[in-house]
Scaffold this motif. Structure first.
Motif, PDB file in Angstrom:
ATOM      1  N   GLU A 235       0.915  -1.142   0.242  1.00 32.15           N
ATOM      2  CA  GLU A 235      -0.118   0.100  -0.018  1.00 32.15           C
ATOM      3  C   GLU A 235       0.954   1.129   0.030  1.00 32.15           C
ATOM      4  O   GLU A 235       0.711   2.041  -0.742  1.00 32.15           O
ATOM      5  CB  GLU A 235      -0.966  -0.150   1.223  1.00 32.15           C
ATOM      6  CG  GLU A 235      -2.095  -0.935   1.383  1.00 32.15           C
ATOM      7  CD  GLU A 235      -2.897  -1.049   2.409  1.00 32.15           C
ATOM      8  OE1 GLU A 235      -2.772  -0.222   3.231  1.00 32.15           O
ATOM      9  OE2 GLU A 235      -3.624  -1.913   2.559  1.00 32.15           O
ATOM     10  N   ALA A 236       2.113   1.128   0.780  1.00 27.13           N
ATOM     11  CA  ALA A 236       2.626   2.306   0.797  1.00 27.13           C
ATOM     12  C   ALA A 236       3.606   2.727  -0.631  1.00 27.13           C
ATOM     13  O   ALA A 236       3.780   3.639  -0.889  1.00 27.13           O
ATOM     14  CB  ALA A 236       3.945   2.161   1.795  1.00 27.13           C
ATOM     15  N   LYS A 237       3.778   1.616  -1.198  1.00 24.60           N
ATOM     16  CA  LYS A 237       4.409   1.652  -2.608  1.00 24.60           C
ATOM     17  C   LYS A 237       3.568   2.305  -3.589  1.00 24.60           C
ATOM     18  O   LYS A 237       3.766   3.106  -4.361  1.00 24.60           O
ATOM     19  CB  LYS A 237       4.746   0.427  -3.065  1.00 24.60           C
ATOM     20  CG  LYS A 237       5.593   0.386  -4.465  1.00 24.60           C
ATOM     21  CD  LYS A 237       6.353  -1.039  -4.669  1.00 24.60           C
ATOM     22  CE  LYS A 237       7.090  -0.743  -5.962  1.00 24.60           C
ATOM     23  NZ  LYS A 237       7.773  -1.906  -6.359  1.00 24.60           N
ATOM     24  N   LYS A 238       2.122   1.911  -3.377  1.00 28.27           N
ATOM     25  CA  LYS A 238       1.083   2.360  -4.401  1.00 28.27           C
ATOM     26  C   LYS A 238       0.871   3.883  -4.010  1.00 28.27           C
ATOM     27  O   LYS A 238       0.788   4.778  -4.950  1.00 28.27           O
ATOM     28  CB  LYS A 238      -0.291   1.759  -4.117  1.00 28.27           C
ATOM     29  CG  LYS A 238      -0.214   0.336  -4.739  1.00 28.27           C
ATOM     30  CD  LYS A 238      -1.509  -0.285  -4.370  1.00 28.27           C
ATOM     31  CE  LYS A 238      -1.699  -1.537  -5.040  1.00 28.27           C
ATOM     32  NZ  LYS A 238      -3.028  -2.567  -4.479  1.00 28.27           N
TER      33      LYS A 238
ATOM     34  N   ILE B 228      11.460   1.274   1.324  1.00 31.02           N
ATOM     35  CA  ILE B 228      10.621   0.060   0.973  1.00 31.02           C
ATOM     36  C   ILE B 228      11.275  -0.973   0.708  1.00 31.02           C
ATOM     37  O   ILE B 228      11.166  -2.134   1.028  1.00 31.02           O
ATOM     38  CB  ILE B 228       9.365   0.544   0.131  1.00 31.02           C
ATOM     39  CG1 ILE B 228       8.521   1.777   0.550  1.00 31.02           C
ATOM     40  CG2 ILE B 228       8.560  -0.715  -0.484  1.00 31.02           C
ATOM     41  CD1 ILE B 228       7.297   2.083  -0.483  1.00 31.02           C
ATOM     42  N   LYS B 229      12.415  -0.771  -0.233  1.00 28.41           N
ATOM     43  CA  LYS B 229      13.014  -1.882  -0.904  1.00 28.41           C
ATOM     44  C   LYS B 229      13.757  -2.367   0.248  1.00 28.41           C
ATOM     45  O   LYS B 229      14.044  -3.896   0.434  1.00 28.41           O
ATOM     46  CB  LYS B 229      14.177  -1.420  -2.133  1.00 28.41           C
ATOM     47  CG  LYS B 229      13.278  -1.084  -3.353  1.00 28.41           C
ATOM     48  CD  LYS B 229      14.365  -0.740  -4.298  1.00 28.41           C
ATOM     49  CE  LYS B 229      13.752  -0.488  -5.634  1.00 28.41           C
ATOM     50  NZ  LYS B 229      14.749  -0.162  -6.648  1.00 28.41           N
ATOM     51  N   LEU B 230      14.471  -1.723   1.063  1.00 32.04           N
ATOM     52  CA  LEU B 230      15.204  -2.198   2.404  1.00 32.04           C
ATOM     53  C   LEU B 230      14.183  -2.858   3.275  1.00 32.04           C
ATOM     54  O   LEU B 230      14.614  -4.130   3.668  1.00 32.04           O
ATOM     55  CB  LEU B 230      16.072  -0.915   3.165  1.00 32.04           C
ATOM     56  CG  LEU B 230      16.587  -1.417   4.331  1.00 32.04           C
ATOM     57  CD1 LEU B 230      17.509  -1.953   3.841  1.00 32.04           C
ATOM     58  CD2 LEU B 230      16.997  -0.047   4.920  1.00 32.04           C
ATOM     59  N   LEU B 231      13.313  -2.433   3.466  1.00 29.68           N
ATOM     60  CA  LEU B 231      12.254  -3.165   4.329  1.00 29.68           C
ATOM     61  C   LEU B 231      11.610  -4.382   3.675  1.00 29.68           C
ATOM     62  O   LEU B 231      11.588  -5.639   4.433  1.00 29.68           O
ATOM     63  CB  LEU B 231      11.021  -2.366   4.651  1.00 29.68           C
ATOM     64  CG  LEU B 231      11.133  -1.376   5.686  1.00 29.68           C
ATOM     65  CD1 LEU B 231       9.888  -0.408   6.000  1.00 29.68           C
ATOM     66  CD2 LEU B 231      11.433  -1.930   7.133  1.00 29.68           C
ATOM     67  N   ARG B 232      11.571  -4.738   2.331  1.00 30.93           N
ATOM     68  CA  ARG B 232      11.304  -5.797   1.673  1.00 30.93           C
ATOM     69  C   ARG B 232      12.230  -6.785   1.656  1.00 30.93           C
ATOM     70  O   ARG B 232      11.838  -8.090   1.969  1.00 30.93           O
ATOM     71  CB  ARG B 232      10.797  -5.642   0.354  1.00 30.93           C
ATOM     72  CG  ARG B 232       9.544  -4.918   0.044  1.00 30.93           C
ATOM     73  CD  ARG B 232       8.875  -5.537  -0.961  1.00 30.93           C
ATOM     74  NE  ARG B 232       7.629  -4.488  -1.439  1.00 30.93           N
ATOM     75  CZ  ARG B 232       6.624  -4.964  -1.137  1.00 30.93           C
ATOM     76  NH1 ARG B 232       6.390  -5.900  -0.506  1.00 30.93           N
ATOM     77  NH2 ARG B 232       5.337  -4.113  -1.500  1.00 30.93           N
ATOM     78  N   THR B 233      13.671  -6.361   1.645  1.00 25.16           N
ATOM     79  CA  THR B 233      14.643  -7.531   1.726  1.00 25.16           C
ATOM     80  C   THR B 233      14.739  -7.967   3.143  1.00 25.16           C
ATOM     81  O   THR B 233      14.937  -9.159   3.381  1.00 25.16           O
ATOM     82  CB  THR B 233      15.962  -6.799   1.319  1.00 25.16           C
ATOM     83  OG1 THR B 233      16.347  -5.755   2.151  1.00 25.16           O
ATOM     84  CG2 THR B 233      15.896  -6.314  -0.289  1.00 25.16           C
ATOM     85  N   GLN B 234      14.449  -7.125   4.005  1.00 25.83           N
ATOM     86  CA  GLN B 234      14.497  -7.549   5.492  1.00 25.83           C
ATOM     87  C   GLN B 234      13.581  -8.261   5.838  1.00 25.83           C
ATOM     88  O   GLN B 234      13.243  -9.413   6.789  1.00 25.83           O
ATOM     89  CB  GLN B 234      14.547  -6.092   6.493  1.00 25.83           C
ATOM     90  CG  GLN B 234      15.947  -5.367   6.669  1.00 25.83           C
ATOM     91  CD  GLN B 234      15.600  -4.463   7.467  1.00 25.83           C
ATOM     92  OE1 GLN B 234      14.810  -3.948   7.970  1.00 25.83           O
ATOM     93  NE2 GLN B 234      16.777  -3.677   7.717  1.00 25.83           N
ATOM     94  N   LEU B 235      12.241  -8.109   5.254  1.00 19.92           N
ATOM     95  CA  LEU B 235      11.104  -9.130   5.259  1.00 19.92           C
ATOM     96  C   LEU B 235      11.270 -10.431   4.758  1.00 19.92           C
ATOM     97  O   LEU B 235      10.685 -11.255   5.400  1.00 19.92           O
ATOM     98  CB  LEU B 235       9.890  -8.375   4.810  1.00 19.92           C
ATOM     99  CG  LEU B 235       8.561  -8.571   5.053  1.00 19.92           C
ATOM    100  CD1 LEU B 235       8.105  -8.837   6.527  1.00 19.92           C
ATOM    101  CD2 LEU B 235       7.452  -8.144   4.324  1.00 19.92           C
ATOM    102  N   LYS B 236      12.000 -10.487   3.696  1.00 17.50           N
ATOM    103  CA  LYS B 236      12.247 -11.674   2.928  1.00 17.50           C
ATOM    104  C   LYS B 236      13.285 -12.513   3.924  1.00 17.50           C
ATOM    105  O   LYS B 236      12.988 -13.763   4.038  1.00 17.50           O
ATOM    106  CB  LYS B 236      12.873 -11.423   1.532  1.00 17.50           C
ATOM    107  CG  LYS B 236      12.039 -11.065   0.860  1.00 17.50           C
ATOM    108  CD  LYS B 236      12.523 -10.746  -0.639  1.00 17.50           C
ATOM    109  CE  LYS B 236      11.465 -10.151  -1.570  1.00 17.50           C
ATOM    110  NZ  LYS B 236      12.344  -9.895  -2.901  1.00 17.50           N
ATOM    111  N   LYS B 237      14.140 -12.019   4.710  1.00 14.01           N
ATOM    112  CA  LYS B 237      14.887 -12.572   5.585  1.00 14.01           C
ATOM    113  C   LYS B 237      14.057 -13.584   6.663  1.00 14.01           C
ATOM    114  O   LYS B 237      14.477 -14.408   7.090  1.00 14.01           O
ATOM    115  CB  LYS B 237      15.976 -11.826   6.193  1.00 14.01           C
ATOM    116  CG  LYS B 237      16.784 -11.239   5.152  1.00 14.01           C
ATOM    117  CD  LYS B 237      17.780 -10.402   5.976  1.00 14.01           C
ATOM    118  CE  LYS B 237      18.924  -9.818   4.542  1.00 14.01           C
ATOM    119  NZ  LYS B 237      19.813  -8.966   5.451  1.00 14.01           N
ATOM    120  N   PHE B 238      13.065 -12.892   7.152  1.00  9.88           N
ATOM    121  CA  PHE B 238      12.221 -13.540   8.355  1.00  9.88           C
ATOM    122  C   PHE B 238      11.561 -14.788   7.837  1.00  9.88           C
ATOM    123  O   PHE B 238      10.899 -15.355   7.485  1.00  9.88           O
ATOM    124  CB  PHE B 238      11.282 -12.358   8.729  1.00  9.88           C
ATOM    125  CG  PHE B 238      11.716 -11.504   9.896  1.00  9.88           C
ATOM    126  CD1 PHE B 238      12.624 -11.769  10.487  1.00  9.88           C
ATOM    127  CD2 PHE B 238      11.559 -10.189   9.143  1.00  9.88           C
ATOM    128  CE1 PHE B 238      13.151 -10.745  11.467  1.00  9.88           C
ATOM    129  CE2 PHE B 238      12.119  -9.172   9.957  1.00  9.88           C
ATOM    130  CZ  PHE B 238      12.819  -9.548  11.162  1.00  9.88           C
TER     131      PHE B 238
END
Length: 171
Positions: free
Chosen positions: A147-150, A161-171
């Motif tokens: 939603e934030a990206k939109k 947002i990209k940084l948070l997505r990469t950190q989210l993939k690590k979980f």
């Protein structure tokens, strides 16, 4: 600093006196009073203390921003709905450095109250996604990041947002 009803009364009073000055032939006084009434109406919609808190946050002075926000007594009564949303948003930004649980409440309330600009809503959703990510709520964080990206039309938050997505993939 003044309650919102006082700002409107002062604005209307100075506009009426400005009109009187125009009728009497004192054009300079009328123009000055018309500008003054415009300032009062502007301050009705834009709270000066919230503006000063934003300036302190730009300088990364969290204590100074909190000091300006604390000067607002009873924000529900003295602020318009959108201003109250920004008041909560600023408190969320300040609390995100200290207490994530309170910051989450502030960001949710700010989004419910309404933020005027899309990039501010995107920032609130991105911060809320970061809080959810730290609480291991991956699905909600992923939804908020999309939603934030939109909402981020100008790409101001793309890197975060990209940084948070990469950190989210690590979980």
């Amino acid at each position: 600093m003044f309650p919102k009803i006082i700002k409107l009364i002062l604005g209307l009073g100075s506009l009426a006196f400005s009109t009187h000055q125009f009728i009497e032939g004192f054009i300079g006084n009328g123009i000055a009073l018309a500008i003054l009434s415009g300032m009062f109406v502007l301050l009705y919609y834009k709270n000066e203390l919230i503006f000063l808190a934003f300036l302190r946050l730009r300088k990364e002075d969290l204590k100074g921003a909190k000091k300006w926000l604390d000067k607002i007594k009873s924000p529900k009564l003295s602020l318009v709905k959108k201003q109250h949303g920004y008041y909560l948003f600023l408190h969320g930004l300040i609390e995100s450095q200290k207490n994530l649980h309170r910051a989450e409440k502030y960001f949710k309330s700010a989004l419910d109250m309404g933020l005027r600009f899309k990039h501010d809503r995107a920032m609130a959703k991105m911060n809320l996604a970061g809080i959810y990510m730290q609480k291991r709520r991956k699905r909600e964080a992923n939804k908020l990041l999309s939603e934030a990206k939109k909402l981020d039309k100008h790409g101001m938050l793309t890197q975060q947002i990209k940084l948070l997505r990469t950190q989210l993939k690590k979980f």
